[in-house]
Scaffold this motif. Structure first.
Motif, PDB file in Angstrom:
ATOM      1  N   LYS A 294      47.644  42.370  31.821  1.00  0.00           N
ATOM      2  CA  LYS A 294      49.610  42.615  31.670  1.00  0.00           C
ATOM      3  C   LYS A 294      49.914  43.795  32.370  1.00  0.00           C
ATOM      4  N   CYS A 295      50.396  43.327  33.990  1.00  0.00           N
ATOM      5  CA  CYS A 295      50.644  44.380  35.181  1.00  0.00           C
ATOM      6  C   CYS A 295      51.661  44.845  34.619  1.00  0.00           C
ATOM      7  N   THR A 296      51.332  46.453  34.910  1.00  0.00           N
ATOM      8  CA  THR A 296      52.394  47.717  33.992  1.00  0.00           C
ATOM      9  C   THR A 296      53.581  47.678  34.815  1.00  0.00           C
ATOM     10  N   HIS A 297      53.847  46.461  35.794  1.00  0.00           N
ATOM     11  CA  HIS A 297      54.896  46.326  36.759  1.00  0.00           C
ATOM     12  C   HIS A 297      56.063  46.444  35.708  1.00  0.00           C
ATOM     13  N   PHE A 298      56.045  44.768  35.789  1.00  0.00           N
ATOM     14  CA  PHE A 298      57.271  44.198  35.711  1.00  0.00           C
ATOM     15  C   PHE A 298      56.629  42.822  34.429  1.00  0.00           C
ATOM     16  N   CYS A 299      55.250  43.686  34.151  1.00  0.00           N
ATOM     17  CA  CYS A 299      54.502  42.376  33.381  1.00  0.00           C
ATOM     18  C   CYS A 299      54.327  41.208  33.072  1.00  0.00           C
ATOM     19  N   CYS A 300      53.780  40.921  34.812  1.00  0.00           N
ATOM     20  CA  CYS A 300      53.410  39.498  35.221  1.00  0.00           C
ATOM     21  C   CYS A 300      51.890  39.151  34.508  1.00  0.00           C
ATOM     22  N   VAL A 301      51.156  38.624  34.821  1.00  0.00           N
ATOM     23  CA  VAL A 301      50.070  38.291  34.747  1.00  0.00           C
ATOM     24  C   VAL A 301      49.162  38.005  36.083  1.00  0.00           C
ATOM     25  N   PRO A 302      48.516  39.239  36.923  1.00  0.00           N
ATOM     26  CA  PRO A 302      47.166  39.475  37.864  1.00  0.00           C
ATOM     27  C   PRO A 302      46.589  38.817  37.582  1.00  0.00           C
ATOM     28  N   GLY A 303      45.674  38.374  38.538  1.00  0.00           N
ATOM     29  CA  GLY A 303      44.264  37.397  38.829  1.00  0.00           C
ATOM     30  C   GLY A 303      42.757  38.037  39.379  1.00  0.00           C
ATOM     31  N   TYR A 304      41.823  38.123  39.455  1.00  0.00           N
ATOM     32  CA  TYR A 304      40.571  38.079  40.539  1.00  0.00           C
ATOM     33  C   TYR A 304      40.596  37.551  41.401  1.00  0.00           C
ATOM     34  N   LYS A 305      40.718  37.960  42.868  1.00  0.00           N
ATOM     35  CA  LYS A 305      39.873  36.703  43.736  1.00  0.00           C
ATOM     36  C   LYS A 305      40.838  34.998  42.996  1.00  0.00           C
ATOM     37  N   GLN A 306      41.653  35.327  43.055  1.00  0.00           N
ATOM     38  CA  GLN A 306      42.378  33.810  42.533  1.00  0.00           C
ATOM     39  C   GLN A 306      43.446  33.888  43.614  1.00  0.00           C
TER      40      GLN A 306
ATOM     41  N   PRO B 252      34.683  35.998  37.719  1.00  0.00           N
ATOM     42  CA  PRO B 252      34.887  36.011  36.515  1.00  0.00           C
ATOM     43  C   PRO B 252      36.088  35.193  35.526  1.00  0.00           C
ATOM     44  N   ALA B 253      36.368  35.320  34.514  1.00  0.00           N
ATOM     45  CA  ALA B 253      37.156  34.534  33.407  1.00  0.00           C
ATOM     46  C   ALA B 253      39.058  35.007  33.334  1.00  0.00           C
ATOM     47  N   THR B 254      39.449  33.795  33.007  1.00  0.00           N
ATOM     48  CA  THR B 254      40.322  34.714  32.394  1.00  0.00           C
ATOM     49  C   THR B 254      40.548  33.877  31.052  1.00  0.00           C
ATOM     50  N   GLY B 255      41.369  34.401  29.832  1.00  0.00           N
ATOM     51  CA  GLY B 255      41.964  33.859  28.667  1.00  0.00           C
ATOM     52  C   GLY B 255      42.863  34.441  27.845  1.00  0.00           C
ATOM     53  N   THR B 256      42.072  33.823  26.782  1.00  0.00           N
ATOM     54  CA  THR B 256      43.012  35.259  25.400  1.00  0.00           C
ATOM     55  C   THR B 256      42.539  35.437  24.539  1.00  0.00           C
ATOM     56  N   TRP B 257      43.336  36.647  23.883  1.00  0.00           N
ATOM     57  CA  TRP B 257      42.060  37.269  22.879  1.00  0.00           C
ATOM     58  C   TRP B 257      43.186  37.986  22.055  1.00  0.00           C
TER      59      TRP B 257
ATOM     60  N   ALA C 274      38.462  30.396  26.608  1.00  0.00           N
ATOM     61  CA  ALA C 274      39.568  30.023  27.571  1.00  0.00           C
ATOM     62  C   ALA C 274      40.708  29.715  27.496  1.00  0.00           C
ATOM     63  N   ASP C 275      41.616  30.058  28.760  1.00  0.00           N
ATOM     64  CA  ASP C 275      43.180  29.608  28.237  1.00  0.00           C
ATOM     65  C   ASP C 275      42.676  28.547  29.910  1.00  0.00           C
ATOM     66  N   SER C 276      43.969  27.747  29.649  1.00  0.00           N
ATOM     67  CA  SER C 276      43.960  26.670  30.707  1.00  0.00           C
ATOM     68  C   SER C 276      44.203  26.512  31.973  1.00  0.00           C
ATOM     69  N   GLY C 277      44.446  28.134  32.707  1.00  0.00           N
ATOM     70  CA  GLY C 277      44.364  28.252  34.021  1.00  0.00           C
ATOM     71  C   GLY C 277      43.382  28.424  34.748  1.00  0.00           C
ATOM     72  N   GLY C 278      42.941  30.098  34.842  1.00  0.00           N
ATOM     73  CA  GLY C 278      41.299  30.689  35.587  1.00  0.00           C
ATOM     74  C   GLY C 278      40.939  30.226  36.261  1.00  0.00           C
ATOM     75  N   TYR C 279      39.821  29.300  36.545  1.00  0.00           N
ATOM     76  CA  TYR C 279      39.294  29.097  38.374  1.00  0.00           C
ATOM     77  C   TYR C 279      37.982  28.198  38.030  1.00  0.00           C
ATOM     78  N   ASP C 280      38.114  27.429  39.407  1.00  0.00           N
ATOM     79  CA  ASP C 280      37.241  26.299  38.795  1.00  0.00           C
ATOM     80  C   ASP C 280      36.122  25.622  38.103  1.00  0.00           C
ATOM     81  N   TRP C 281      35.428  26.597  38.217  1.00  0.00           N
ATOM     82  CA  TRP C 281      34.155  26.421  37.697  1.00  0.00           C
ATOM     83  C   TRP C 281      34.234  26.778  36.024  1.00  0.00           C
ATOM     84  N   GLN C 282      35.396  27.384  35.271  1.00  0.00           N
ATOM     85  CA  GLN C 282      36.354  27.658  34.144  1.00  0.00           C
ATOM     86  C   GLN C 282      36.705  26.283  33.439  1.00  0.00           C
ATOM     87  N   LYS C 283      37.173  25.636  34.650  1.00  0.00           N
ATOM     88  CA  LYS C 283      37.926  24.386  34.030  1.00  0.00           C
ATOM     89  C   LYS C 283      37.042  23.161  33.493  1.00  0.00           C
TER      90      LYS C 283
END
Length: 280
Positions: free
Chosen positions: A229-241, A181-186, A140-149
């Protein structure tokens, strides 16, 4: 709808069948309009060059192709990990280099390679080195969704038990019940750079994996993952965020707020691009 178009336009199953069909059948074909080699990049180097990858489809905006999928496994305790390809030594341009690549991944007919993730600077991340020591669990990362926090602290391993309400989950953006969904690191523990990932557990993914070799091999219990990682300019998108995603018909997709690129996590397609070489 033609007789050959078996599934209606709003069917997630149709999206999968259209996009994937079968790994072996698509071995030499890119299935999106963006599936052309980017000749502005060069192929020499560690693991660089023309690469075919499976990705969540880019459906709108300036991104040139989808974001690459990460095959996953769930261990006996329910923890979710990304599978890393087999590490081997090959000769490229007369030089022996280490690469991470698995032929015929779990009998799917697909060659899975770490080159899938070699774009947007990620090719220089420590975690992308073939022999980087990692347990490969999603954390888990420090962002994500309310349920995840509420469920995790940053660095905790993501567990399938925390996705039990995936058939009903919603957060007020788009439709409820499409998946959780959830966000995180690998592969980012003790690394200078962080590889962001997103996972989604969905009934639609479970159904699509029942008769598709690649999805059966690369997903588990309805869980799919991708390098976020967005393949355009490398930003970090989100599903339902993003609350403004609806302005771009992206409330039920993966939306990049930087330049309005949209991805469909329920459509897995094969892309062809030039992977950037890793620095030695």
């Amino acid at each position: 709808m033609s007789d050959s178009d078996k599934y209606p336009d709003d069917s997630g199953r149709r999206r999968f069948v259209k996009g994937v069909v079968g790994g072996a059948a698509l071995a030499g074909v890119g299935t999106t309009g963006a599936a052309a080699i980017n000749s502005a990049t060069t192929s020499p180097g560690a693991g660089g060059g023309p690469t075919q990858a499976y990705a969540i489809e880019n459906t709108a905006g300036p991104a040139p192709r989808g974001m690459p999928q990460i095959p996953i496994e769930i261990d006996s305790d329910g923890f979710i990990k990304g599978v890393w390809p087999e590490v081997k030594t090959v000769t490229q341009n007369g030089i022996d280099v280490k690469i991470a690549e698995t032929d015929d991944y779990k009998g799917s007919g697909v060659t899975y390679s770490s080159a899938w993730f070699q774009y947007c600077g990620v090719q220089s991340y420590g975690g992308l080195a073939p022999d980087y020591e990692s347990d490969n669990y999603f954390r888990a990362d420090s962002g994500g969704y309310d349920w995840q926090k509420d469920a995790y602290s940053a660095g905790d391993k993501l567990n399938i038990e925390d996705f039990g309400d995936y058939k009903e989950w919603g957060n007020g953006i788009g439709r409820d019940g499409l998946g959780k969904p959830a966000t995180g690191t690998w592969r980012s523990q003790d690394a200078e750079d962080t590889m962001p990932i997103q996972i989604l557990r969905s009934e639609r993914i479970e159904e699509a994996a029942q008769d598709n070799d690649w999805l059966a091999a690369s997903t588990d219990q309805g869980v799919i993952a991708w390098l976020n990682k967005c393949t355009h300019f490398c930003c970090v998108p989100g599903y339902k965020q993003a609350a403004d995603a609806a302005k771009f018909n992206a409330e039920d997709g993966v939306y990049c707020q930087c330049h309005q690129s949209v991805y469909d996590p329920f459509s897995i397609v094969q892309t062809l691009f030039t992977a950037l070489p890793r620095p030695e």
